[in-house]
Design a protein around this motif. Structure first.
Motif, short mmCIF file in Angstrom:
data_model
loop_
_atom_site.label_atom_id
_atom_site.label_comp_id
_atom_site.label_asym_id
_atom_site.label_seq_id
_atom_site.Cartn_x
_atom_site.Cartn_y
_atom_site.Cartn_z
N ARG A 263 28.35 33.28 67.40
CA ARG A 263 29.47 33.32 68.35
C ARG A 263 28.94 33.02 69.74
NH1 ARG A 263 33.69 34.97 65.41
NH2 ARG A 263 33.27 36.27 63.58
N THR A 264 29.77 32.40 70.55
CA THR A 264 29.29 31.95 71.86
C THR A 264 28.86 33.09 72.76
OG1 THR A 264 31.60 31.88 72.61
CG2 THR A 264 30.63 29.82 71.83
N ASP A 265 29.41 34.30 72.56
CA ASP A 265 28.98 35.42 73.40
C ASP A 265 27.59 35.92 73.01
OD1 ASP A 265 29.59 36.65 71.00
OD2 ASP A 265 31.04 38.06 71.83
N GLU A 266 27.04 35.38 71.92
CA GLU A 266 25.69 35.74 71.49
C GLU A 266 24.66 34.73 71.99
OE1 GLU A 266 26.36 35.66 67.26
OE2 GLU A 266 26.69 37.80 67.17
N LEU A 267 25.12 33.66 72.63
CA LEU A 267 24.24 32.59 73.09
C LEU A 267 24.31 32.47 74.61
CD1 LEU A 267 25.14 29.93 70.39
CD2 LEU A 267 23.08 31.34 70.46
N LYS A 268 23.26 31.89 75.18
CA LYS A 268 23.20 31.71 76.63
C LYS A 268 23.01 30.24 76.97
CE LYS A 268 20.95 36.22 77.38
NZ LYS A 268 19.73 36.90 77.92
N ASP A 269 23.50 29.87 78.16
CA ASP A 269 23.23 28.57 78.76
C ASP A 269 23.78 27.40 77.95
OD1 ASP A 269 21.80 29.85 80.83
OD2 ASP A 269 20.02 29.94 79.54
N LEU A 270 24.89 27.62 77.23
CA LEU A 270 25.53 26.51 76.54
C LEU A 270 26.30 25.67 77.58
CD1 LEU A 270 27.00 28.19 73.34
CD2 LEU A 270 24.86 26.91 73.56
N PRO A 271 26.32 24.37 77.42
CA PRO A 271 27.05 23.54 78.38
C PRO A 271 28.55 23.71 78.25
CG PRO A 271 26.29 22.20 76.55
CD PRO A 271 25.68 23.56 76.36
N GLY A 272 29.25 23.58 79.34
CA GLY A 272 30.70 23.60 79.30
C GLY A 272 31.23 22.28 78.77
N GLY A 273 32.46 22.33 78.25
CA GLY A 273 33.08 21.11 77.77
C GLY A 273 33.44 21.11 76.31
N LEU B 216 19.21 25.52 70.79
CA LEU B 216 20.60 25.07 70.79
C LEU B 216 21.07 24.74 72.20
CD1 LEU B 216 22.21 27.45 68.14
CD2 LEU B 216 21.41 25.10 67.87
N SER B 217 20.68 25.55 73.17
CA SER B 217 21.05 25.27 74.55
C SER B 217 20.49 23.93 75.00
CB SER B 217 20.55 26.38 75.47
OG SER B 217 20.74 26.05 76.82
N ASP B 218 19.22 23.69 74.69
CA ASP B 218 18.58 22.44 75.09
C ASP B 218 19.22 21.25 74.40
OD1 ASP B 218 16.33 20.90 76.34
OD2 ASP B 218 15.83 20.56 74.24
N GLN B 219 19.44 21.35 73.08
CA GLN B 219 19.99 20.23 72.33
C GLN B 219 21.42 19.91 72.76
OE1 GLN B 219 17.56 18.56 71.08
NE2 GLN B 219 17.81 18.72 68.85
N LEU B 220 22.23 20.94 72.96
CA LEU B 220 23.62 20.70 73.33
C LEU B 220 23.75 20.16 74.76
CD1 LEU B 220 25.20 23.74 71.53
CD2 LEU B 220 25.82 21.35 71.16
N ASN B 221 22.89 20.61 75.65
CA ASN B 221 22.89 20.04 76.99
C ASN B 221 22.46 18.57 76.95
OD1 ASN B 221 23.46 21.91 79.46
ND2 ASN B 221 22.36 23.23 78.01
N ARG B 222 21.46 18.25 76.15
CA ARG B 222 21.05 16.85 75.99
C ARG B 222 22.20 16.01 75.42
NH1 ARG B 222 15.23 15.74 75.02
NH2 ARG B 222 14.00 17.56 75.63
N GLU C 232 21.55 12.38 76.69
CA GLU C 232 20.09 12.23 76.72
C GLU C 232 19.53 12.25 75.31
OE1 GLU C 232 18.66 15.41 79.11
OE2 GLU C 232 19.52 14.62 80.98
N PRO C 233 18.32 11.73 75.09
CA PRO C 233 17.70 11.76 73.76
C PRO C 233 17.53 13.19 73.27
CG PRO C 233 16.54 10.23 75.19
CD PRO C 233 17.50 10.99 76.07
N LEU C 234 17.81 13.41 72.00
CA LEU C 234 17.65 14.73 71.40
C LEU C 234 16.20 14.97 70.99
CD1 LEU C 234 20.80 14.79 69.09
CD2 LEU C 234 20.55 15.87 71.33
N ALA C 235 15.83 16.22 70.89
CA ALA C 235 14.51 16.59 70.39
C ALA C 235 14.57 16.76 68.88
CB ALA C 235 14.05 17.90 71.04
N ASN C 236 13.41 16.66 68.24
CA ASN C 236 13.25 16.99 66.82
C ASN C 236 14.09 16.13 65.89
OD1 ASN C 236 11.78 19.03 68.00
ND2 ASN C 236 13.05 20.71 67.27
N VAL C 237 14.34 14.88 66.25
CA VAL C 237 15.10 14.00 65.35
C VAL C 237 14.22 13.62 64.16
CG1 VAL C 237 16.32 11.81 65.12
CG2 VAL C 237 16.50 13.12 67.25
N ILE C 238 14.63 14.04 62.97
CA ILE C 238 13.87 13.78 61.75
C ILE C 238 14.25 12.44 61.14
CG2 ILE C 238 13.38 14.63 59.42
CD1 ILE C 238 12.18 16.28 61.68
N LEU C 239 15.55 12.15 61.14
CA LEU C 239 16.02 10.88 60.59
C LEU C 239 17.39 10.56 61.14
CD1 LEU C 239 18.36 11.51 58.24
CD2 LEU C 239 16.35 12.25 56.97
#
Length: 334
Positions: free
Chosen positions: A10-20, A291-297, A302-309
């Protein structure tokens, strides 16, 4: 247009998620939180079986990213053919390194120093004193030297080891020394007192630790598996354990979960933990950062991290592994 993001928290369990985005909670329950066709970013529920996590994939016509919370991707890979072309699959490289490495060290020390026997003695009020092997002066071989394997070596460093050897799919140099290719295993195995498995489960690694692999291990050596159960041939391991020539510490098994009555439960010299490499207090803060980093990217283009395929029209087009060393996924599905 507002995009739908499916999260297993749930979003109240996470920090620094981007708005939108329109954040929707789904942790693998029977009802979807919304129409899967509108989901753009799917975070795979953690510690759920394959049937559960792939169930919405066929209906995710607009999905752009599938993000696992595991280092391995084998639980979601069977459903990738259901996705449209161009979907990026990202793993959770870095999220489980600390926790899995801690458990690997725990299993090594517990097995060598006889902790299971002490616990059984305590249950019976028996004082089971005696001489036990130490980790000091031992030679350790890490098979699967990605991020998890490197984290394991970091934690082994203070224990005055005689040597650490590293093996991965391809040869390279690491910060701590050379990483040997899998082809060098036959010559490296006989010199290792402790062999730690930390590779992903792939067609190449499935059953890798079979009769020949185990036969090359030195008498009295300890096998530690924090990778996947399928990396080890259970029948071949049982045969070695029954002779007392080898011991084992297993966080993963094949089959898994290990059913009641399976001979591995009571095999000689084996310590079993129930796939606990990842589930610890270290998981949530690291998953939150990922999750915060990936969703902000994602929201900023911006390019995502950890792209496997990236999925293609016919077959998934792999873009290298998540381990920084060419390993696909780089470790145990934790």
């Amino acid at each position: 247009m507002t995009v739908d993001v499916w999260l297993p928290f749930r979003t109240d369990e996470l920090k620094d998620l981007p708005g939108g985005p329109n954040y929707l909670f789904w942790d693998g329950g029977p009802e979807f939180p919304a129409d899967p066709a509108k989901c753009a970013f799917y975070v795979v529920p953690y510690m759920k079986d394959t049937a559960t996590v792939v169930r919405p994939l066929a209906r995710m016509a607009s999905v752009e990213v599938v993000q696992t919370l595991t280092a391995g991707i084998d639980n979601v890979e069977p459903g990738l053919h259901l996705l449209p072309a161009g979907v990026r699959l990202c793993n959770a490289r870095g999220v489980h390194d600390a926790s899995t490495a801690e458990l690997a060290l725990t299993l090594i020390l517990s097995s060598l120093r006889g902790i299971p026997d002490f616990v059984r003695g305590q249950d019976r009020e028996e004082w089971r004193a005696g001489f036990r092997p130490a980790l000091a002066d031992k030679s350790v071989l890490i098979v699967g030297y990605g991020a998890v394997g490197a984290a394991i070596e970091d934690r082994l460093a203070p224990f005055e080891l005689a040597r650490v050897a590293r093996v991965a799919r391809r040869e390279r140099e690491s910060a701590r020394g050379p990483v040997h290719p899998l082809s060098r295993l036959p010559e490296l195995l006989p010199g290792a007192d402790v062999v730690v498995l930390a590779m992903p489960l792939t067609e190449e690694s499935k059953g890798l630790v079979g009769k020949d692999f185990l036969a090359r291990m030195k008498d009295g050596a300890l096998l530690v598996n924090v990778a996947r159960g399928g990396v080890v041939d259970t029948g071949a391991l049982l045969a070695e354990l029954e002779t007392g020539r080898l011991t084992a510490a297993l966080d993963v098994t094949d089959p898994e979960p290990l059913p009641p009555g399976h001979p591995l439960w009571h095999a000689r010299g084996v310590l079993i933990s129930p796939h606990m490499g990842g589930p610890s207090s270290a998981f949530r803060p690291r998953a939150n950062r990922l999750l915060s980093d990936q969703l902000n990217r994602f929201m900023q283009g911006e390019p995502l991290a950890n792209v496997i395929l990236t999925t293609g029209a016919e077959e998934p087009a792999r873009r290298g592994g998540g381990s920084g060393g060419g390993e696909k996924g780089e470790g145990p599905r934790v």
